[in-house]
Write an enzyme that holds these catalytic residues in place. Structure first.
Site, PDB file in Angstrom:
ATOM      1  N   GLU A 123       0.388   5.242   0.481  1.00  0.00           N
ATOM      2  CA  GLU A 123      -0.556   6.277   0.906  1.00  0.00           C
ATOM      3  C   GLU A 123      -0.097   7.656   0.450  1.00  0.00           C
ATOM      4  O   GLU A 123       1.028   7.822  -0.047  1.00  0.00           O
ATOM      5  CB  GLU A 123      -0.721   6.208   2.435  1.00  0.00           C
ATOM      6  N   CYS A 176      -4.093   0.640  -2.656  1.00  0.00           N
ATOM      7  CA  CYS A 176      -3.926  -0.607  -1.902  1.00  0.00           C
ATOM      8  C   CYS A 176      -2.803  -1.462  -2.482  1.00  0.00           C
ATOM      9  O   CYS A 176      -2.467  -1.365  -3.669  1.00  0.00           O
ATOM     10  CB  CYS A 176      -5.206  -1.436  -1.957  1.00  0.00           C
ATOM     11  N   GLU A 223      -2.877  -4.647  -3.179  1.00  0.00           N
ATOM     12  CA  GLU A 223      -3.321  -5.587  -4.218  1.00  0.00           C
ATOM     13  C   GLU A 223      -3.287  -4.943  -5.594  1.00  0.00           C
ATOM     14  O   GLU A 223      -2.795  -5.523  -6.562  1.00  0.00           O
ATOM     15  CB  GLU A 223      -4.753  -6.060  -3.934  1.00  0.00           C
ATOM     16  N   ASN A 256       0.838  -1.203   0.000  1.00  0.00           N
ATOM     17  CA  ASN A 256       0.000   0.000   0.000  1.00  0.00           C
ATOM     18  C   ASN A 256       0.872   1.253   0.000  1.00  0.00           C
ATOM     19  O   ASN A 256       1.901   1.321   0.671  1.00  0.00           O
ATOM     20  CB  ASN A 256      -1.002  -0.006   1.147  1.00  0.00           C
TER      21      ASN A 256
HETATM   22  N1  THU Z   1      -5.229  -1.573   2.371  1.00  0.00           N
HETATM   23  C1  THU Z   1      -4.650  -2.370   1.427  1.00  0.00           C
HETATM   24  O1  THU Z   1      -3.572  -2.063   0.911  1.00  0.00           O
HETATM   25  N2  THU Z   1      -5.284  -3.519   1.093  1.00  0.00           N
HETATM   26  C2  THU Z   1      -6.408  -3.996   1.695  1.00  0.00           C
HETATM   27  O2  THU Z   1      -6.832  -5.084   1.380  1.00  0.00           O
HETATM   28  C3  THU Z   1      -7.112  -3.177   2.676  1.00  0.00           C
HETATM   29  C4  THU Z   1      -6.495  -1.866   2.999  1.00  0.00           C
HETATM   30  C5  THU Z   1      -4.517  -0.360   2.782  1.00  0.00           C
HETATM   31  C6  THU Z   1      -5.133   0.935   2.417  1.00  0.00           C
HETATM   32  C7  THU Z   1      -4.529   1.850   3.451  1.00  0.00           C
HETATM   33  O3  THU Z   1      -3.239   2.257   3.013  1.00  0.00           O
HETATM   34  C8  THU Z   1      -4.339   0.966   4.664  1.00  0.00           C
HETATM   35  O4  THU Z   1      -4.417  -0.367   4.192  1.00  0.00           O
HETATM   36  C9  THU Z   1      -5.354   1.187   5.762  1.00  0.00           C
HETATM   37  O5  THU Z   1      -6.639   1.107   5.282  1.00  0.00           O
END
Ligand code: THU
Length: 156
Positions: A64, A73, A75, A62
């Site tokens: 941000e 995210c 994935e 992830n």
């Molecule tokens: N996040 C992911 O990368 N994948 C997921 O399946 C759920 C959430 C990330 C988004 C954000 O950077 C952090 O997790 C908290 O929500």
């Protein structure tokens, strides 16, 4: 009117070491990828690893941003990177794991947007994409395709 049910089936492994070799390796790559997360706002790291039909593994984490919706995210980072690096090569499996602010591994089941993206790559692959999820108490869940995560998914 008829009442209908949709059943979801998945395999549950009691630990990472119980997994078949290729799936264990993929989940280990996802665990490694949590170290590359950029998550100064949530302090929650997610790692993903995609296995391609040519045997290559592409990882993502992830990423941000201070303008929150601009982040992505793990994935989708992994799947989009795989699609860029190996255009047209089918995706076979994706492993996903979270790591909390205390550094403990924890579940990170894909959000709705990521499920939709897995769905489209599964259609392109013309074969189910297996989803491998680190789960509570070190258990691992293996779902044999996106329909188990996104029933009645949008596709045309
Ligand atoms: N996040 C992911 O990368 N994948 C997921 O399946 C759920 C959430 C990330 C988004 C954000 O950077 C952090 O997790 C908290 O929500």
């Amino acid at each position: 009117m008829q009442q209908k049910n949709i059943n979801i089936s998945y395999s549950e492994y009691s630990s990472l070491s119980e997994l078949p070799d290729d799936e264990r390796l993929l989940l280990e790559k996802a665990i490694d990828a949590t170290a590359t997360a950029y998550s100064p706002y949530s302090h929650f790291c997610v790692g993903a690893a995609v296995l391609l039909a040519n045997g290559e593994i592409v990882t993502g984490s992830n990423q941000e941003n201070m303008a929150y919706p601009s982040g992505l995210c793990a994935e989708r980072t992994a799947m989009f990177a795989a699609s860029v690096q190996y255009p047209g090569v089918a995706m076979r499996k994706i492993a996903i794991v979270g790591k909390n602010a205390q550094g403990q591994l924890c579940p990170a089941t894909p959000c709705g947007a990521c499920r939709q993206v897995i769905s489209e790559y599964q259609d392109l692959a013309k074969q189910n994409i297996q989803v491998i999820l680190f789960h509570n108490y070190g258990k691992v869940l293996v779902l044999d395709g996106i329909d188990s995560l996104l029933p009645l998914r949008f596709s045309f």
